[in-house]
Design a protein around this motif. Sequence first.
Motif: not given
Length: 315
Positions: A1, A8-9, A12-13
């Motif tokens: 990644m 972004d991840r 989102e988490t």
Amino acid sequence: MTGNALPDRFSETVSALVPAFDHSDDILGLAVSGGPDSIALLLLAHASFPGRIAAASVDHGLRAEAHDECAFVAALCAERGIAHRILKPATPIRGSIQMEARKARYSLLNGWVEHENIKWLATAHHADDQLETLIMRILRGSGIDGMSAIRAKRGHIIRPLLRFSKDMLIQFVADQGVNPVDDPSNRDLSFDRVRVREALSKLSGFDVSLASQSAAALDDARTAIHWMVDELTAVHIKQTDDGCALDKYDFPHEIVRRLLLKCLHICDPALSPRGSQLEPLIAALKQGQTQTIGNILCKGGKTWRFAPAPRRNNI
């Protein structure tokens, strides 16, 4: 990644853990020590929620370098316009250093978020931490409650990095041009966790983030068992004048064990029997015997009955 995808991840988490966060004015509190994990937490949170974070660092007073490490975090925060506090325990930490330091850290951080009216506190536990914790608890013979390991959300504390590997976080911090603190205690083999970490470092080719899936599955199982026991408690445990009674116990052993604990805690909330005490007690009750554990008299038979044991007369 790629590094660009990590914010972004992370966003989102956090949104998955706290669905209402995106549509509120809540501040996300961050526990930041200065190591690569917590610096990654700081940088990811700043990239994801600019203007909506605050950070705190704890100086336990155990190492001379701790003051400079907290000052390093304070400077990083000042450069980015992030509110930051340095927290210190009122009394020296003694005894089991890692355990007592952890207690002091959470006490100070919880006091900070309460004082600052911060609703959520994020810590930097990551996938490697999760795997280490699972291994340590297996080696200590933990049951399903202990095997739930590090939970992604517990009360007001969230851990949004549990699906991020340590290598991933280290690379992200390096890409931002930041040199994090190196804590020598992380290499001290006198600590159980460091020895487990050293052993795991010899393995390769495994996705450590999958440990969080196992821990989450175990936590789901724990939740299901707790729900089932609560349902059975409501139906089969009856309050009596001096204690309680269990009128049905032909359930799987783990359910029986937890129902027994419920009965014991009704009679004495402070009682915390070990598994080595519960197993022979269950066997005796199933055989219709009477036994005492702590100050509770336990009578077997078709219905198990629990009440304070009669006081002995001193002669």
